[in-house]
Design an enzyme around this catalytic site. Sequence first.
Site, mmCIF file in Angstrom:
data_model
loop_
_atom_site.group_PDB
_atom_site.id
_atom_site.type_symbol
_atom_site.label_atom_id
_atom_site.label_comp_id
_atom_site.label_asym_id
_atom_site.label_seq_id
_atom_site.Cartn_x
_atom_site.Cartn_y
_atom_site.Cartn_z
ATOM 1 N N GLU A 223 -2.004 11.984 -37.278
ATOM 2 C CA GLU A 223 -1.857 10.726 -38.405
ATOM 3 C C GLU A 223 -3.043 10.216 -38.676
ATOM 4 O OE1 GLU A 223 -0.012 9.004 -39.812
ATOM 5 O OE2 GLU A 223 2.417 10.231 -38.594
ATOM 6 N N CYS A 257 -6.971 1.563 -41.284
ATOM 7 C CA CYS A 257 -6.844 3.218 -41.280
ATOM 8 C C CYS A 257 -5.763 3.094 -42.739
ATOM 9 C CB CYS A 257 -6.526 4.195 -40.221
ATOM 10 S SG CYS A 257 -4.236 3.967 -39.947
#
Length: 479
Positions: A223, A257
């Site tokens: 991720e 993010c």
Amino acid sequence: MSAAETGSEPSQGAGPSEATLHSLREAFNAGRTRPTEFRTAQLRSLGRFLQENKELLQDALAKDVGKSGFESDMSEIILCENEVDLALKNLQTWMKDEPVSTNLLTKLSSAFIRKEPFGLVLIIAPWNYPVNLMIIPLVGAIAAGNCVVLKPSEISKNTEKVLAELLPQYLDQSCFAVMLGGPEETRQLLEHKFDYIFFTGSPRVGKIVMTAAAKHLTPITLELGGKNPCYVDDNCDPQTVANRVAWFRYFNAGQTCVAPDYILCSQEMQERLVPALQNSITRFYGDNPQTSPNLGRIINQKHFKRLQGLLGCGRVAIGGQSDEGERYIAPTVLVDVQETEPVMQEEIFGPILPLVTVRSLDEAIEFINRREKPLALYAFSNNNQVVNQMLERTSSGGFGGNDGFLYLTLPALPLGGVGNSGMGRYHGKFSFDTFSHHRACLLRSPGMEKLNDLRYPPYGPWNQQLISWAIGSRSCTLL
């Protein structure tokens, strides 16, 4: 740069212990984590950890990144509790064998997919959402029946301390362990063989983790991050866009993010959007955002210095102030930004929002497509066709039309990247599937051997014709 970029001194803590890893693997091999009852008990204990230590976690998050109680609840604790509740409600259904259809050749057989745990898994979490990005993968790993090594980030040191000291008290310590340390300890940990690795962080560190995993042919979820575009069409109401963009750009001081990393819009929209963004920032954080309890701080001096350097790109239209003592950077908007400037070459990961002008939707799409695929992409327009064009002609991990990262609150939607922004997905059942090996199974009767004669040599036209018909594909040459 993203969540797992490090640079601080390693925290004091235990490095990888051969004895601990051996003990965890023995517990898995003994089948301790496989029963539904065990998984349910551990999930309930994890839920109690979140409930009973909520204030400690909030305090730690406030000390690490200046998170308000609202931000801690919304983006960390509540989402983790939701994942625990969802897993508890659906665990038995998720664990069931999944029957599949058969062909004529296997008509009297039982064909199904069995979801099996991988074994000993490693979860490496970053500092920006240190509870969420550790606990949510952990929920999936527990639900799938794995033993787990947890590696929290040493950069969010206060949250790391709470997780390391308290979480093991709630879980079966023969099956779960928390290991501490900095980059060197993590490197040593990655030298060991795991059955699955789940990493959240930057593409740079992700490549290091993937290289280590490749030595053992260990499957992996990455991720990662990237520069997330946000396109704003000319027909939008600028204040509506400004409210939504400012909220999810400056949430957690921009250290998210999936936050928009830059805006693409026309020169005309930029002139309307900048004053609207100023209105939103003042409304959210007051005339002096530095005194607002709702605006976080930069995680450490290294990241603060890096962000300070980016303030020299383009022209500061809003904000630009900073205070090194508080690691404070004001909510900032940059205009007249060129694609070649540093602020457009790296993930910002802070409260800075560049505006890049384009002349059309086509130019915006071309701009996006010549860069690495982002973790998220956003498009604002009153015309559904414009939003759909952006969706259909680009690629990203996730997509938001006329809003930000609220899709992360839906466990029915996966979180995951594509290309440079990562591989694999999780949240909800996707987490369970990520940490499960999907085993193909076919069970046949030991009798009725005469029915198998047609697949045995010697072969002739009759056998070939029957087999082709039985398996439903004349081109098949497997039998």
